[in-house]
Design a protein around this motif. Structure first.
Motif, mmCIF file in Angstrom:
data_model
loop_
_atom_site.group_PDB
_atom_site.id
_atom_site.type_symbol
_atom_site.label_atom_id
_atom_site.label_comp_id
_atom_site.label_asym_id
_atom_site.label_seq_id
_atom_site.Cartn_x
_atom_site.Cartn_y
_atom_site.Cartn_z
ATOM 1 N N LEU A 1 0.824 -1.203 0.000
ATOM 2 C CA LEU A 1 0.000 0.000 0.000
ATOM 3 C C LEU A 1 0.859 1.254 0.000
ATOM 4 O O LEU A 1 0.505 2.271 -0.632
ATOM 5 N N ALA A 2 2.010 1.205 0.701
ATOM 6 C CA ALA A 2 2.906 2.370 0.729
ATOM 7 C C ALA A 2 3.468 2.660 -0.661
ATOM 8 O O ALA A 2 3.556 3.819 -1.080
ATOM 9 N N SER B 1 -4.110 4.410 -11.496
ATOM 10 C CA SER B 1 -4.997 5.074 -10.533
ATOM 11 C C SER B 1 -6.412 4.515 -10.619
ATOM 12 O O SER B 1 -7.076 4.306 -9.596
ATOM 13 N N PHE C 1 -7.371 6.249 -3.702
ATOM 14 C CA PHE C 1 -7.980 5.632 -2.528
ATOM 15 C C PHE C 1 -9.184 6.450 -2.068
ATOM 16 O O PHE C 1 -10.259 5.895 -1.787
ATOM 17 N N GLU D 1 -5.054 -4.571 -4.400
ATOM 18 C CA GLU D 1 -4.822 -3.215 -4.918
ATOM 19 C C GLU D 1 -3.561 -3.155 -5.768
ATOM 20 O O GLU D 1 -3.537 -2.466 -6.802
ATOM 21 N N LEU E 1 2.053 1.911 -3.492
ATOM 22 C CA LEU E 1 0.954 2.438 -4.298
ATOM 23 C C LEU E 1 0.721 3.918 -3.995
ATOM 24 O O LEU E 1 0.519 4.723 -4.919
ATOM 25 N N VAL E 2 0.726 4.277 -2.717
ATOM 26 C CA VAL E 2 0.551 5.689 -2.355
ATOM 27 C C VAL E 2 1.690 6.528 -2.911
ATOM 28 O O VAL E 2 1.481 7.653 -3.398
ATOM 29 N N TRP E 3 2.886 5.972 -2.890
ATOM 30 C CA TRP E 3 4.043 6.708 -3.419
ATOM 31 C C TRP E 3 3.934 6.908 -4.927
ATOM 32 O O TRP E 3 4.269 7.975 -5.448
ATOM 33 N N GLY F 1 -0.327 8.271 -5.330
ATOM 34 C CA GLY F 1 -0.875 9.228 -4.374
ATOM 35 C C GLY F 1 -2.089 8.667 -3.635
ATOM 36 O O GLY F 1 -2.520 7.529 -3.858
ATOM 37 N N THR F 2 -2.642 9.488 -2.778
ATOM 38 C CA THR F 2 -3.815 9.062 -2.004
ATOM 39 C C THR F 2 -5.125 9.308 -2.749
ATOM 40 O O THR F 2 -6.180 8.825 -2.315
ATOM 41 N N VAL G 1 -6.487 1.150 -8.852
ATOM 42 C CA VAL G 1 -6.529 1.268 -7.395
ATOM 43 C C VAL G 1 -7.912 1.694 -6.932
ATOM 44 O O VAL G 1 -8.465 1.130 -5.979
#
Length: 339
Positions: free
Chosen positions: A30-31, A281, A42, A266, A33-35, A38-39, A284
């Protein structure tokens, strides 16, 4: 003095390490993917879920849960224990809720097997029935996924002939494994004999395998349709012929070790959607929508838990009379309902 080794204590001491590894892998996925994205995906996935999507997921979940409970009945019957469909559906709903609400993804199934085993006074048989039922469903899911990916356009189509060949070799190896009876009284020999007997009587019996395949296919179809609804809710506009292979690929990844269903789903959704030209994106966001829909659809399982707590028990109503092969009937505990 010779030291005494307690296998149970060893397994218990090792369990936290596996849990932390699983949690770390999920957090790392998940980290990353956020990197990378982005958030936003989500948050978009959570915001775009609407009442129609949740209602559709709940309706489909009723059908898939009934099919799963029915499959459990078929396998359990082959192992010598009968299940009433109504209580089995309630227990299945409860296990689904625990699977998505707790880390690990299998705690609900573990509780279902132990609970049923205690009711029938044979915990080992109860756990084996659940393990074989879930394994059979996953085998059918893998076969269907590979079959679709062999003919449909997908990011992994080039590798599918090799995967199909490996599955064929594995399937051919099951037949001699079933017929081979390990000699001796060692633990390994007993396990081999028990596994061969379970496969023969519980899964591959003439009256069992066709029902198991059909019910498992319906479960996979229901989950795939739910994923397609999630994709549409998240804004994906690609035709179904293009989305179905991606859905099956993501659903297969969702069976990998996870935390409450999150992590591999994800990650693979982001990769598959990006490889298909739909954007990481969007993948996700679709996976997030699907996760929310699945959790909402599992809430009847929470009702089962609350009802059990209100009755002052730790499990749903008794599942069945413990019927044994050969006509023997073991008297149930107080409160057991006749089948």
């Amino acid at each position: 003095m010779t030291a005494v080794v307690h296998p149970g204590r060893t397994a218990t001491s090792r369990r936290p390490v596996w849990w932390w590894v699983r949690l770390g892998a999920t957090a790392a996925t998940l980290a990353v993917l956020v990197w990378r994205v982005g958030t936003g995906p989500f948050l978009d996935g959570v915001r775009t879920v609407d009442g129609r999507a949740l209602a559709a997921a709940a309706g489909i979940a009723v059908l898939t849960t009934i099919c799963g409970a029915w499959r459990w009945r078929v396998v359990a019957r082959g192992l010598g224990v009968e299940l009433a469909l109504g209580p089995a559906v309630a227990a299945y709903y409860r296990s689904i809720f625990l699977n998505v609400a707790l880390p690990g993804g299998v705690l609900g199934d573990l509780h279902r097997g132990i609970s049923h085993g205690r009711r029938t006074r044979d915990v080992g048989r109860g756990l084996r029935a659940v393990a074989w039922e879930r394994s059979a469903g996953q085998v059918v899911q893998v076969v269907l996924t590979v079959a679709v990916l062999l003919v449909a356009v997908s990011p992994v189509r080039a590798a599918m002939p090799f995967v199909a060949a490996a599955l064929l070799v594995a399937a051919v190896g099951v037949v001699p494994a079933m017929r081979w009876r390990a000699g001796g009284r060692s633990r390994w020999a007993r396990l081999r004999r028990a596994a061969a007997r379970d496969l023969h009587d519980g899964l591959l019996a003439r009256r069992a395998w066709a029902a198991i395949v059909l019910l498992s296919a319906l479960v996979v179809a229901g989950h795939a349709i739910t994923f397609l609804i999630a994709a549409r809710t998240a804004g994906a506009t690609a035709p179904a012929s293009r989305m179905v292979p991606l859905a099956l690929l993501v659903l297969l990844a969702a069976a990998l070790p996870n935390v409450g269903g999150w992590g591999p789903r994800e990650g693979v959704a982001a990769w598959a959607f990006a490889a298909a030209g739909l954007g990481a994106s969007r993948g996700v966001a679709t996976a997030v929508v699907y996760g929310v829909m699945v959790f909402a659809a599992s809430l009847p399982g929470a009702v089962v838990l609350v009802a059990a707590w209100a009755r002052g028990t730790r499990s749903p109503p008794e599942l069945a009379w413990p019927l044994r092969r050969g006509g023997g009937v073991v008297a149930p505990q107080d409160g057991v309902q006749d089948v």
